[in-house]
Enzyme design. Structure first.
Site, PDB file in Angstrom:
ATOM      1  N   ARG A  71       0.857  -1.187   0.000  1.00 21.47           N
ATOM      2  CA  ARG A  71       0.000   0.000   0.000  1.00 21.47           C
ATOM      3  C   ARG A  71       0.890   1.234   0.000  1.00 21.47           C
ATOM      4  NH1 ARG A  71      -2.782   3.089   4.777  1.00 21.47           N
ATOM      5  NH2 ARG A  71      -3.949   4.576   3.524  1.00 21.47           N
ATOM      6  N   HIS A 113      -3.029  10.878   0.595  1.00 25.56           N
ATOM      7  CA  HIS A 113      -2.472  10.687   1.936  1.00 25.56           C
ATOM      8  C   HIS A 113      -1.875  12.030   2.351  1.00 25.56           C
ATOM      9  CE1 HIS A 113      -1.092   7.315   4.815  1.00 25.56           C
ATOM     10  NE2 HIS A 113      -0.826   8.469   5.420  1.00 25.56           N
ATOM     11  N   GLU A 158      -7.515   8.405   6.101  1.00 26.80           N
ATOM     12  CA  GLU A 158      -7.844   9.080   7.364  1.00 26.80           C
ATOM     13  C   GLU A 158      -8.322  10.512   7.175  1.00 26.80           C
ATOM     14  OE1 GLU A 158      -4.734   8.744  10.267  1.00 26.80           O
ATOM     15  OE2 GLU A 158      -4.753   6.565  10.240  1.00 26.80           O
ATOM     16  N   ASN A 274      -7.543   1.864   9.961  1.00 26.71           N
ATOM     17  CA  ASN A 274      -6.242   2.064  10.602  1.00 26.71           C
ATOM     18  C   ASN A 274      -6.466   2.077  12.103  1.00 26.71           C
ATOM     19  OD1 ASN A 274      -5.278   2.387   8.036  1.00 26.71           O
ATOM     20  ND2 ASN A 274      -4.751   4.560   8.240  1.00 26.71           N
ATOM     21  N   TYR A 276      -4.407   2.191  15.983  1.00 29.24           N
ATOM     22  CA  TYR A 276      -3.199   2.270  16.806  1.00 29.24           C
ATOM     23  C   TYR A 276      -3.501   2.156  18.304  1.00 29.24           C
ATOM     24  CZ  TYR A 276      -0.792   3.521  12.537  1.00 29.24           C
ATOM     25  OH  TYR A 276      -0.274   3.479  11.266  1.00 29.24           O
ATOM     26  N   GLU A 338      -3.566  -0.106   8.189  1.00 28.70           N
ATOM     27  CA  GLU A 338      -2.398   0.331   8.963  1.00 28.70           C
ATOM     28  C   GLU A 338      -2.528  -0.165  10.388  1.00 28.70           C
ATOM     29  OE1 GLU A 338      -1.510   4.565   9.188  1.00 28.70           O
ATOM     30  OE2 GLU A 338      -1.888   4.775   7.039  1.00 28.70           O
TER      31      GLU A 338
HETATM   32  C1  FCB Z   1      -1.557   7.400  10.616  1.00 27.35           C
HETATM   33  C2  FCB Z   1      -1.136   7.889   9.246  1.00 27.35           C
HETATM   34  C3  FCB Z   1       0.216   7.412   8.812  1.00 27.35           C
HETATM   35  C4  FCB Z   1       1.201   7.367   9.968  1.00 27.35           C
HETATM   36  C5  FCB Z   1       0.616   6.640  11.151  1.00 27.35           C
HETATM   37  C6  FCB Z   1       1.542   6.507  12.325  1.00 27.35           C
HETATM   38  O1  FCB Z   1      -2.442   8.308  11.181  1.00 27.35           O
HETATM   39  O2  FCB Z   1      -2.066   7.496   8.278  1.00 27.35           O
HETATM   40  O3  FCB Z   1       0.650   8.215   7.761  1.00 27.35           O
HETATM   41  O4  FCB Z   1       1.603   8.640  10.273  1.00 27.35           O
HETATM   42  O5  FCB Z   1      -0.557   7.271  11.570  1.00 27.35           O
END
Ligand code: FCB
Length: 428
Positions: A71, A113, A158, A274, A276, A338
């Site tokens: 990607r 992006h 995002e 995505n 985290y 992600e």
């Molecule tokens: C996301 C983004 C990516 C990267 C990660 C850590 O929000 O899409 O570009 O910065 O976080």
């Protein structure tokens, strides 16, 4: 061993501005990130990982990892620097795609992006409705050039960050404040105008917030503002009435015109997710500039261990998210586009392996509970330019020495290669 389904797509992800460098080459025009500040240590994306020149080596790393998909994002100011197609920029992506295909790696192309051409920002950027139409034009040029070879398309990455950090708090380029909702709507519209133009399988990547907290009303409000603004219209439900009410002191939403919501609801083949960490809210705070409409809430992290970004490590938040999305949209395949962790550890990054392992187990838990998850892309292939944090935060499974541009596999890259080859996670 816990096995992933047959055909599960394993990938690695990057984004143009974070890795390419070569900002003044082959006709590229400036983007809103060129010269944007403050960025930690005064870093810039001028050179980044020099991927524009080293893409062949980087494709070699992808092939050695054994991933089935890569990607990456296309840079709008490289391809359409002044509103007209720039052959040299297009050719770069065409060569990259050819090389990926030669090595048996399916390209997954993100069209936006975050690197908006600066010339469009000078005309209002995402606050100008016209930018959505310009985005559709640019996307058609990319689809025309690559559509015979690219099967997977992601319109936007995002849009929450693009709108709420770029036009809300101003932490991200272009650094505008207090205008997140208009930007969000025009990003949604850009998606809706573009998706029908793309050949193959098309989706959008969101960063849905997993909002936790003791107070139901506070959680509902924050969730609506962060997620409902995107998931509502994109998934055919329109802007939630609760969000319109909760933001009435900030906007009358008059930028939403008749017919827009129908356009935004263009059919999707998958939803990119995505993930985290989670967001914790409770009443009694002073809000956060990136959370308009939540001025009376307090934001915090979940307890426990954190990565180098200060983000708490909550793998089951990913299971919860995948299960919520599949419950709400039963016919929509999900792809984790992600997931990853920042750690400074140069090669012995066992903390990253632990993070990835626990999050892949969380994906398996979601699969076991019936979620339709089709793939997983690790963020990121390489250490890279982490936006406002510059080169200070390292997300790569491959280390980059920015002095020499030397790439070195971290332990996590070796570990990921083995997971990909086995299509399974060892439980030991
Ligand atoms: C996301 C983004 C990516 C990267 C990660 C850590 O929000 O899409 O570009 O910065 O976080």
């Amino acid at each position: 061993m816990r096995r992933f389904p047959d055909g599960f797509v394993w990938g690695a992800a990057t984004a143009a501005y974070q890795i390419e460098g070569a900002v003044a080459e082959d006709g590229r025009a400036p983007s809103i990130w060129d010269g944007f500040g403050p960025i930690r240590n005064g870093d810039t994306g001028d050179v980044a990982c020099d991927h524009y020149h080293r893409y062949a080596e980087d494709v070699g790393h992808l092939a050695d990892l054994g991933v089935g998909s890569y990607r990456f994002s296309v840079s709008w100011p490289r391809v359409l620097p002044d509103g007209k197609p720039e052959r040299r920029g297009i050719d770069f992506y065409s060569r990259l795609v050819d090389l990926l295909l030669e090595r048996g790696i399916a390209p997954a192309v993100t069209l936006y992006h975050w690197d908006l051409p600066r010339a469009l920002q000078e005309r209002g950027g995402w606050l100008n409705r016209d930018t959505a139409y310009r985005f559709a034009e640019y996307s058609a040029v990319v689809a025309d050039a690559l559509g015979d070879r690219v099967d997977t398309w992601i319109t936007l990455n995002e849009p929450w960050c693009a709108a709420f950090l770029g036009y809300g708090s101003g932490e991200h380029a272009p650094g505008v404040r207090d205008a997140a909702f208009a930007a969000a709507h025009h990003l949604n519209l850009a998606h809706g105008l573009t998706a029908p133009l793309l050949p193959g399988s098309k989706g959008i990547t969101l960063n849905p917030h997993v909002v936790w907290g003791p107070d139901e009303a506070a959680v509902r409000r924050a969730d609506g503002i962060a997620n409902g603004v995107f998931e509502g219209p994109l998934l055919g439900r329109g802007y939630p009435a609760s969000v319109i009410a909760d933001t009435a002191h900030l906007t009358d939403w008059s930028f939403v015109r008749d017919g827009d919501e129908a356009l935004i609801a263009a059919p999707l083949d998958f939803l990119g997710v995505n993930y985290y960490s989670v967001t914790v809210v409770e009443p009694g705070g002073k809000g956060k500039p990136s959370w308009p409409g939540c001025e009376d809430l307090r934001f915090s992290s979940a307890p426990g261990e954190r990565t180098d970004m200060g983000w708490s490590i909550v793998p089951h938040g990913l299971t919860e998210l995948l299960l919520r999305l599949s419950r709400e949209n039963p016919a929509l395949p999900l792809v984790v586009t992600e997931n990853g962790a920042a750690y400074p550890d140069p090669v012995n990054d066992d903390r990253r392996i632990a993070y990835l392992r626990s999050h892949l187990a969380a994906v398996l838990d979601a699969l076991d509970a019936g979620a339709d998850v089709r793939g997983y892309y690790v963020w990121s292939l390489l250490d890279n330019f982490e936006w406002a944090f510059g080169y200070d935060k390292r997300f790569g499974i491959i280390h980059v020495d920015y002095e020499t541009q030397r790439r070195t596999w971290k332990n996590s890259a070796h570990w990921y290669r083995d997971v990909v080859a086995a299509n399974a996670l060892s439980t030991s």
